[in-house]
Design an enzyme around this catalytic site. Structure first.
Site, PDB file in Angstrom:
ATOM      1  N   TYR A  63      18.803  71.612  85.350  1.00  0.00           N
ATOM      2  CA  TYR A  63      19.732  72.731  85.250  1.00  0.00           C
ATOM      3  C   TYR A  63      19.482  73.469  83.931  1.00  0.00           C
ATOM      4  O   TYR A  63      19.058  72.873  82.944  1.00  0.00           O
ATOM      5  CB  TYR A  63      21.176  72.231  85.277  1.00  0.00           C
ATOM      6  CG  TYR A  63      21.562  71.534  86.560  1.00  0.00           C
ATOM      7  CD1 TYR A  63      21.905  72.255  87.696  1.00  0.00           C
ATOM      8  CD2 TYR A  63      21.595  70.147  86.644  1.00  0.00           C
ATOM      9  CE1 TYR A  63      22.270  71.629  88.872  1.00  0.00           C
ATOM     10  CE2 TYR A  63      21.956  69.503  87.812  1.00  0.00           C
ATOM     11  CZ  TYR A  63      22.292  70.246  88.927  1.00  0.00           C
ATOM     12  OH  TYR A  63      22.648  69.615  90.091  1.00  0.00           O
ATOM     13  N   GLU A  75      17.778  68.815  92.927  1.00  0.00           N
ATOM     14  CA  GLU A  75      18.877  69.501  92.225  1.00  0.00           C
ATOM     15  C   GLU A  75      18.248  70.453  91.220  1.00  0.00           C
ATOM     16  O   GLU A  75      17.518  70.013  90.322  1.00  0.00           O
ATOM     17  CB  GLU A  75      19.812  68.512  91.511  1.00  0.00           C
ATOM     18  CG  GLU A  75      20.698  67.699  92.426  1.00  0.00           C
ATOM     19  CD  GLU A  75      21.751  66.893  91.672  1.00  0.00           C
ATOM     20  OE1 GLU A  75      22.199  67.360  90.590  1.00  0.00           O
ATOM     21  OE2 GLU A  75      22.124  65.807  92.147  1.00  0.00           O
ATOM     22  N   ASN A 116      21.076  58.242  93.418  1.00  0.00           N
ATOM     23  CA  ASN A 116      21.178  59.493  92.661  1.00  0.00           C
ATOM     24  C   ASN A 116      21.227  59.215  91.169  1.00  0.00           C
ATOM     25  O   ASN A 116      22.066  58.431  90.704  1.00  0.00           O
ATOM     26  CB  ASN A 116      22.447  60.249  93.067  1.00  0.00           C
ATOM     27  CG  ASN A 116      22.673  61.491  92.228  1.00  0.00           C
ATOM     28  OD1 ASN A 116      22.028  62.512  92.436  1.00  0.00           O
ATOM     29  ND2 ASN A 116      23.595  61.424  91.271  1.00  0.00           N
ATOM     30  N   GLU A 117      20.304  59.817  90.409  1.00  0.00           N
ATOM     31  CA  GLU A 117      20.322  59.798  88.939  1.00  0.00           C
ATOM     32  C   GLU A 117      20.646  58.418  88.369  1.00  0.00           C
ATOM     33  O   GLU A 117      21.495  58.273  87.488  1.00  0.00           O
ATOM     34  CB  GLU A 117      21.314  60.843  88.418  1.00  0.00           C
ATOM     35  CG  GLU A 117      20.899  62.264  88.756  1.00  0.00           C
ATOM     36  CD  GLU A 117      21.804  63.335  88.167  1.00  0.00           C
ATOM     37  OE1 GLU A 117      22.813  62.976  87.517  1.00  0.00           O
ATOM     38  OE2 GLU A 117      21.508  64.525  88.362  1.00  0.00           O
ATOM     39  N   GLU A 145      27.977  68.289  97.904  1.00  0.00           N
ATOM     40  CA  GLU A 145      28.495  67.011  97.408  1.00  0.00           C
ATOM     41  C   GLU A 145      30.003  67.005  97.538  1.00  0.00           C
ATOM     42  O   GLU A 145      30.656  68.059  97.445  1.00  0.00           O
ATOM     43  CB  GLU A 145      28.093  66.819  95.938  1.00  0.00           C
ATOM     44  CG  GLU A 145      28.606  65.522  95.327  1.00  0.00           C
ATOM     45  CD  GLU A 145      28.131  65.299  93.890  1.00  0.00           C
ATOM     46  OE1 GLU A 145      28.483  64.264  93.304  1.00  0.00           O
ATOM     47  OE2 GLU A 145      27.411  66.176  93.360  1.00  0.00           O
ATOM     48  N   ASN A 178      26.622  62.394  92.031  1.00  0.00           N
ATOM     49  CA  ASN A 178      27.311  61.299  91.362  1.00  0.00           C
ATOM     50  C   ASN A 178      28.345  60.636  92.265  1.00  0.00           C
ATOM     51  O   ASN A 178      28.600  59.435  92.155  1.00  0.00           O
ATOM     52  CB  ASN A 178      27.988  61.797  90.078  1.00  0.00           C
ATOM     53  CG  ASN A 178      26.983  62.201  89.026  1.00  0.00           C
ATOM     54  OD1 ASN A 178      25.793  61.925  89.129  1.00  0.00           O
ATOM     55  ND2 ASN A 178      27.465  62.883  87.991  1.00  0.00           N
ATOM     56  N   GLN A 191      24.802  73.816  93.837  1.00  0.00           N
ATOM     57  CA  GLN A 191      25.105  73.407  95.190  1.00  0.00           C
ATOM     58  C   GLN A 191      25.259  74.652  96.064  1.00  0.00           C
ATOM     59  O   GLN A 191      24.883  75.740  95.623  1.00  0.00           O
ATOM     60  CB  GLN A 191      26.367  72.563  95.202  1.00  0.00           C
ATOM     61  CG  GLN A 191      26.190  71.220  94.497  1.00  0.00           C
ATOM     62  CD  GLN A 191      27.393  70.308  94.643  1.00  0.00           C
ATOM     63  OE1 GLN A 191      28.185  70.403  95.566  1.00  0.00           O
ATOM     64  NE2 GLN A 191      27.559  69.402  93.698  1.00  0.00           N
TER      65      GLN A 191
END
Length: 499
Positions: free
Chosen positions: A240, A289, A168-169, A25, A70, A353
């Protein structure tokens, strides 16, 4: 006595190579100062670091998600093409984006390290029309405005990107252009239709809940899927783990217990929607992710950088540069096992990442590069988790964790052309003896690797090999049954060949 039973007759599903993808990212030093640093001594003509390129190529990541994250929801892909590239404020991470690396540069770099690109389209501030135009720019051969613009910009042949993320999200209030499930579901479905009208062969990933801690989970997933089910191929999961509720190493190493529940719940939600829609299609999962991410100081990770307040409005500031120790590596190995054990539904994934930002590979600006402890279980998954996932029966003591009762020993196994690869973690603070029973096969151990030692031992630039897998002498006899020793707080990989 601890016991693991492996029977090749009890197959789960083939392990897709795309499960072992990763993620770059435009965040922190992932791009600028990570993979791209024109002034670095190893930089090649394209400005990308040769030392990082070498490590990533050796790692063998099959697919890399790009450019966010993000960052994606405020990004205009047209800023990263051509010669006149503007500098922009990246509102997501509070840094300056020079747009020196865009679609052309990243695709060329990914190709040079042997990876495909998993492209993401902006559905925050972006529109379905712009998403379809990006597919046309990347995948249409010639004869239209966007395909011919790509050719004028130096890429004659299409990039032929086959996997695309629809935003994304979008359930997160932190996301630029945040939408409700109804709003996003309709927007994502329209984008999916237009994108597939441009290229019918692409695969699409729709945003699921960004975390099971979201108040809208799993209703968000169900609502979004009701809108998009027949036009998408995967629903995404992001997860996460850290010392969220305690400082106990055992709890972190037991993250796989929560990961299992998260995946199972999303599968159940997707199947519920499938039944309601009377669909014949089974929705697959993209865990695009996943990682260990310490957002506050813990043990060796003392310098945790704020997402957007450190060195604000600079290029390549430090963001989320975690230092990983042995405990983190064992926890990550447990997550690897979970992905293998859900091979029937998890068909894509991205360790988030790849470089510098919560990453297995770390660089210093103008200087060295090294592999973190988490590099090794991930690398072993890429190298050895091939073929078919085999169901393992584990008999071991259950212990209490913040995620509920969990196994002291956890494992996963794959079978490929007569070779078993058995991944095992021992979360106990004691050495354990474990019986292995290959119920329908006579096998011989050919390789054994262990990661063990002090729970908070770690690698750094001065000591890059402080915590690495150690090759242990393999058993020499052929049998169906073995008794092995598992060091405390350890990750072990064993390989067996059928006789």
């Amino acid at each position: 006595m601890n016991k693991i039973i492996v029977d090749k007759e009890y197959e789960i599903a083939p392990v897709e190579r795309d499960v072992w993808g990763s993620f770059i990212e435009h965040m922190g030093r992932a791009v600028y100062g990570g993979i791209y640093e024109p002034t670095h001594p190893t930089a090649e003509k394209d400005g990308f670091r040769g030392d990082v390129r070498k490590i990533v190529k050796e790692l063998g990541v099959p697919m890399i998600r790009y450019p966010g994250g993000n960052f994606l929801s405020g990004y205009d892909w047209k800023d990263g093409i051509g010669t006149d590239r503007p500098r922009r404020l990246d509102l997501a991470w509070g840094q300056l984006e020079p747009n020196e690396v865009g679609i052309h540069e990243f695709n060329a770099w990914a190709q040079s390290v042997g990876s495909r690109v998993m492209m993401s389209v902006n559905l925050g501030t972006g529109t379905p029309r712009e998403a379809a135009q990006l597919v046309e720019y990347c995948n249409f051969e010639k004869g239209t405005y966007w395909s011919d613009l790509r050719r004028r910009n130096g890429r004659e042949k299409p990039f032929a990107i086959d996997m695309w993320c629809l935003g994304n999200e979008m359930d997160g209030e932190w996301q630029i252009g945040h939408l409700t499930a109804e709003e996003y579901g309709k927007k994502a479905d329209e984008a999916a239709k237009q994108m597939k009208w441009v290229d019918k062969d692409i695969k699409l990933v729709v945003c699921g809940s960004s975390s099971p801690s979201m108040k809208t989970y799993p209703d968000w997933d169900a609502t979004v899927l009701r809108h998009t089910y027949e036009n998408v191929d995967y629903i995404s999961l992001h997860r996460y783990y850290s010392y969220e509720k305690s400082e106990r190493e055992f709890d972190l190493m037991s993250s796989h217990t929560d990961f299992e529940a998260f995946i199972s719940t999303v599968c159940a939600t997707a199947d519920y929607v499938k039944a309601g829609l009377r669909s014949k299609k089974t929705m697959m999962l993209s865990v695009d992710e996943w990682n260990v991410w310490h957002t506050r100081p813990v043990f060796n990770c003392r310098e945790v950088y704020s997402d957007n307040d450190e060195a604000r409005w600079t290029i390549g500031p430090r963001r989320a540069e975690n230092v990983y120790d042995l405990t983190d590596a064992v926890a990550l190995a447990g997550l690897v096992c979970t992905l293998i054990n859900h091979a029937d539904r998890v068909k894509a994934g991205c360790l988030a990442q790849l470089v510098n930002v919560i990453a297995p590979v770390m660089t210093e600006n103008g200087g060295r590069v090294y592999k973190q402890t988490t590099y090794y279980p991930f690398a072993m998954a890429i190298a050895y988790a091939k073929g078919t996932a085999i169901r393992t029966a584990i008999n071991t003591q259950k212990l209490e964790s913040v995620y509920g009762d969990t196994e002291k020993i956890y494992a996963a196994c794959t079978y490929d052309n007569g070779v078993f690869s058995l991944f095992v973690i021992n979360k106990s603070d004691e050495n354990e003896t474990c019986a292995l029973d290959f119920a329908s096969s006579v096998v011989r151990m050919t390789e054994r690797f262990e990661m063990a030692g002090q729970p908070h031992a770690y690698n750094d630039f001065a000591h890059p090999d402080n915590v690495v897998p150690v090759r242990v002498k393999a058993e020499e006899w052929s049998s169906r049954k073995f008794e092995i020793r598992l060091p405390k707080h350890s990750f072990t990989l064993m390989r067996f060949v059928e006789e």
